[in-house]
Design an enzyme around this catalytic site. Sequence first.
Site, mmCIF file in Angstrom:
data_model
loop_
_atom_site.group_PDB
_atom_site.id
_atom_site.type_symbol
_atom_site.label_atom_id
_atom_site.label_comp_id
_atom_site.label_asym_id
_atom_site.label_seq_id
_atom_site.Cartn_x
_atom_site.Cartn_y
_atom_site.Cartn_z
ATOM 1 N N ARG A 1 0.813 -1.233 0.000
ATOM 2 C CA ARG A 1 0.000 0.000 0.000
ATOM 3 C C ARG A 1 0.843 1.279 0.000
ATOM 4 N NH1 ARG A 1 -3.118 -3.341 3.272
ATOM 5 N NH2 ARG A 1 -5.050 -3.922 2.227
ATOM 6 N N LYS B 1 2.654 11.600 -11.714
ATOM 7 C CA LYS B 1 1.857 10.598 -12.445
ATOM 8 C C LYS B 1 2.720 9.349 -12.610
ATOM 9 C CE LYS B 1 -1.099 13.424 -15.454
ATOM 10 N NZ LYS B 1 -1.378 13.717 -16.868
ATOM 11 N N GLU C 1 9.590 18.381 -25.816
ATOM 12 C CA GLU C 1 8.829 18.693 -24.592
ATOM 13 C C GLU C 1 9.290 20.026 -23.994
ATOM 14 O OE1 GLU C 1 6.182 17.259 -23.702
ATOM 15 O OE2 GLU C 1 6.309 15.286 -24.635
ATOM 16 N N LYS D 1 6.502 23.392 -14.910
ATOM 17 C CA LYS D 1 5.686 22.195 -14.660
ATOM 18 C C LYS D 1 5.313 22.101 -13.177
ATOM 19 C CE LYS D 1 4.878 17.353 -15.478
ATOM 20 N NZ LYS D 1 5.192 16.107 -16.158
ATOM 21 N N GLU E 1 -5.195 17.051 -12.578
ATOM 22 C CA GLU E 1 -5.597 17.420 -13.938
ATOM 23 C C GLU E 1 -7.095 17.692 -14.079
ATOM 24 O OE1 GLU E 1 -3.699 14.870 -16.768
ATOM 25 O OE2 GLU E 1 -4.169 16.181 -18.435
ATOM 26 N N ARG F 1 -3.842 21.888 -15.208
ATOM 27 C CA ARG F 1 -2.779 20.989 -15.698
ATOM 28 C C ARG F 1 -2.977 20.609 -17.165
ATOM 29 N NH1 ARG F 1 0.092 16.092 -12.328
ATOM 30 N NH2 ARG F 1 1.516 15.455 -13.975
ATOM 31 N N ASN G 1 -0.842 19.497 -22.092
ATOM 32 C CA ASN G 1 -1.130 18.658 -23.269
ATOM 33 C C ASN G 1 -0.945 19.407 -24.588
ATOM 34 O OD1 ASN G 1 -1.825 16.267 -21.900
ATOM 35 N ND2 ASN G 1 -3.804 17.147 -21.362
ATOM 36 N N HIS H 1 -0.177 17.664 -27.919
ATOM 37 C CA HIS H 1 -0.264 16.214 -27.705
ATOM 38 C C HIS H 1 -1.534 15.571 -28.266
ATOM 39 C CE1 HIS H 1 3.249 16.894 -25.350
ATOM 40 N NE2 HIS H 1 3.362 15.630 -25.022
ATOM 41 N N HIS I 1 -0.159 12.523 -30.020
ATOM 42 C CA HIS I 1 -0.405 11.129 -29.628
ATOM 43 C C HIS I 1 -0.997 10.335 -30.788
ATOM 44 C CE1 HIS I 1 -0.394 11.997 -25.046
ATOM 45 N NE2 HIS I 1 0.744 11.454 -25.427
ATOM 46 N N HIS J 1 8.118 9.899 -30.248
ATOM 47 C CA HIS J 1 7.292 10.843 -29.486
ATOM 48 C C HIS J 1 7.679 12.301 -29.774
ATOM 49 C CE1 HIS J 1 4.689 12.044 -26.192
ATOM 50 N NE2 HIS J 1 5.668 12.765 -25.679
HETATM 51 N N1 LIG Z 1 4.754 10.444 -15.786
HETATM 52 C C1 LIG Z 1 4.724 11.474 -16.592
HETATM 53 O O1 LIG Z 1 4.268 12.566 -16.244
HETATM 54 C C2 LIG Z 1 5.249 11.328 -17.988
HETATM 55 C C3 LIG Z 1 5.450 12.476 -18.784
HETATM 56 C C4 LIG Z 1 5.991 12.323 -20.068
HETATM 57 C C5 LIG Z 1 6.312 11.046 -20.529
HETATM 58 N N2 LIG Z 1 6.094 9.967 -19.732
HETATM 59 C C6 LIG Z 1 6.432 8.606 -20.192
HETATM 60 O O2 LIG Z 1 7.837 8.506 -20.349
HETATM 61 C C7 LIG Z 1 8.095 7.431 -21.246
HETATM 62 C C8 LIG Z 1 9.171 7.851 -22.201
HETATM 63 O O3 LIG Z 1 10.325 8.144 -21.461
HETATM 64 P P1 LIG Z 1 11.753 8.257 -22.156
HETATM 65 O O4 LIG Z 1 11.643 9.056 -23.381
HETATM 66 O O5 LIG Z 1 12.702 8.679 -21.103
HETATM 67 O O6 LIG Z 1 12.004 6.765 -22.673
HETATM 68 P P2 LIG Z 1 12.715 5.473 -22.040
HETATM 69 O O7 LIG Z 1 12.547 5.410 -20.581
HETATM 70 O O8 LIG Z 1 12.224 4.329 -22.843
HETATM 71 O O9 LIG Z 1 14.256 5.722 -22.363
HETATM 72 C C9 LIG Z 1 14.662 5.812 -23.693
HETATM 73 C C10 LIG Z 1 15.911 4.983 -23.979
HETATM 74 O O10 LIG Z 1 17.041 5.688 -23.469
HETATM 75 C C11 LIG Z 1 17.837 4.775 -22.697
HETATM 76 N N3 LIG Z 1 18.523 5.624 -21.712
HETATM 77 C C12 LIG Z 1 17.996 6.197 -20.610
HETATM 78 N N4 LIG Z 1 18.904 7.005 -20.041
HETATM 79 C C13 LIG Z 1 20.026 6.916 -20.777
HETATM 80 C C14 LIG Z 1 21.294 7.547 -20.702
HETATM 81 N N5 LIG Z 1 21.590 8.452 -19.762
HETATM 82 N N6 LIG Z 1 22.207 7.231 -21.643
HETATM 83 C C15 LIG Z 1 21.927 6.330 -22.632
HETATM 84 N N7 LIG Z 1 20.732 5.735 -22.780
HETATM 85 C C16 LIG Z 1 19.800 6.041 -21.859
HETATM 86 C C17 LIG Z 1 16.866 3.779 -22.157
HETATM 87 O O11 LIG Z 1 17.504 2.581 -21.790
HETATM 88 C C18 LIG Z 1 15.937 3.608 -23.326
HETATM 89 O O12 LIG Z 1 16.485 2.692 -24.249
HETATM 90 C C19 LIG Z 1 6.772 7.115 -21.962
HETATM 91 O O13 LIG Z 1 6.266 5.891 -21.476
HETATM 92 C C20 LIG Z 1 5.882 8.264 -21.545
HETATM 93 O O14 LIG Z 1 4.514 7.887 -21.479
HETATM 94 C C21 LIG Z 1 5.589 10.084 -18.478
#
Ligand SMILES: NC(=O)c1ccc[n+]([C@@H]2O[C@H](COP(=O)([O-])OP(=O)(O)OC[C@H]3O[C@@H](n4cnc5c(N)ncnc54)[C@H](O)[C@@H]3O)[C@@H](O)[C@H]2O)c1
Length: 345
Positions: free
Chosen positions: A108, A130, A172, A214, A224, A228, A232, A235, A239, A249
């Site tokens: 929990r 999130k 972003e 942010k 949201e 918030r 978007n 997006h 998306h 992305h």
């Molecule tokens: N929670 C939120 O508010 C929020 C906001 C925006 C996006 N997201 C989510 O984030 C995700 C995308 O995140 P992302 O773009 O970081 O992708 P990811 O976590 O898949 O990382 C991208 C790639 O980079 C590699 N990597 C990470 N750090 C590295 C580094 N320092 N050096 C070399 N390689 C590295 C990873 O192993 C992976 O292969 C999506 O699922 C999206 O929905 C969440």
Amino acid sequence: LTTIEVRALSGVCRVHVGERLARLASLVPAGLTVYVTDAHVARLYGASFGPGRTIVLEPGEASKSLAGLERVYDGLLDAGADRDTFVVAVGGGVVCDVAGFAASTYLRGLPFGFVPTTLLAQVDAGIGGKNGIDFRGVKNLVGVFQQPRFVLCDPAVLGTLPAGETANGLAEMVKTAAIGSPALFDEIERAPEKALGLDPDLIGRAVVESLRIKAAVVEADEREAGARRVLNLGHTLGHAVESVAGVAHGEAVGAGLVFAARLSVRRGLLPAGDAERITTLVRRLGLPAEVGVPAPARPALVDAVRRDKKRVGDAVRFVFLEAIGRPLVREIPLAELESAIHDLC
Ligand SMILES: NC(=O)c1ccc[n+]([C@@H]2O[C@H](COP(=O)([O-])OP(=O)(O)OC[C@H]3O[C@@H](n4cnc5c(N)ncnc54)[C@H](O)[C@@H]3O)[C@@H](O)[C@H]2O)c1
């Protein structure tokens, strides 16, 4: 070093920007620590994690799933985690999202912190509270709002990012500037090549400014219900393009930002010159200003927009711009959005 505090309903989070990964141990409370990371990050930075157990996920979105979550729960069970166990996610948005969700639900709720290692995760995914996973192909369908105790952003880890991952973060960053900081927009516009080259001074300031914007939005409306929604921007189409055309992305958000700007001009909200500035900056960052969806795939694009979570009956809540730095959320009838996709994409 800059520390930004996010005071939200689900908790208070301290975001340390410019801090070294090697200083992680000083932020983690005494007791058992469980690190969650992916195989790429483990290979590059695993040696800098402090003492404790490490759970390694497969890199990529597929780990943001029930299977990935199960792997984290299994690791916590094997480690004998109890309510005092601290979970640290070290990785991109995928690792932070799934580890934050696992920590928020195991027993929990265990306390947790994030070390975002992609530019996208440092400017966006790492903060906001999130946490969640995808389910049956729907992004972020299952999750919770829960703030991490801390977020540590080390600019040095960005040096190993593949180029495509940099572009995701820059898209972003431009979005955040467009909704809240004309000064940041100007700065990236003056030297897009520095942004692309991850110039430490520029990126350091840009990460701090993006996080400040942010954080303010999240503090005002963590769940949201209103304010918030401005996050978007770009997006709705972004998306849809991502799922239909399968583009990255960042590319989808770049095209989505240009579309939102052009639609804002069409509605008489935004001066054409501002839309032109956004289009030029997106292009100079190496992102496409137009979506690469061929005409036969357009109906699928419109369908994807219809399935958008921001849909309200026959309309969609859409983020327009009145100026760079001034967003405006208004409902737009789906029919108008469809014709805009045909005319503007
Ligand atoms: N929670 C939120 O508010 C929020 C906001 C925006 C996006 N997201 C989510 O984030 C995700 C995308 O995140 P992302 O773009 O970081 O992708 P990811 O976590 O898949 O990382 C991208 C790639 O980079 C590699 N990597 C990470 N750090 C590295 C580094 N320092 N050096 C070399 N390689 C590295 C990873 O192993 C992976 O292969 C999506 O699922 C999206 O929905 C969440």
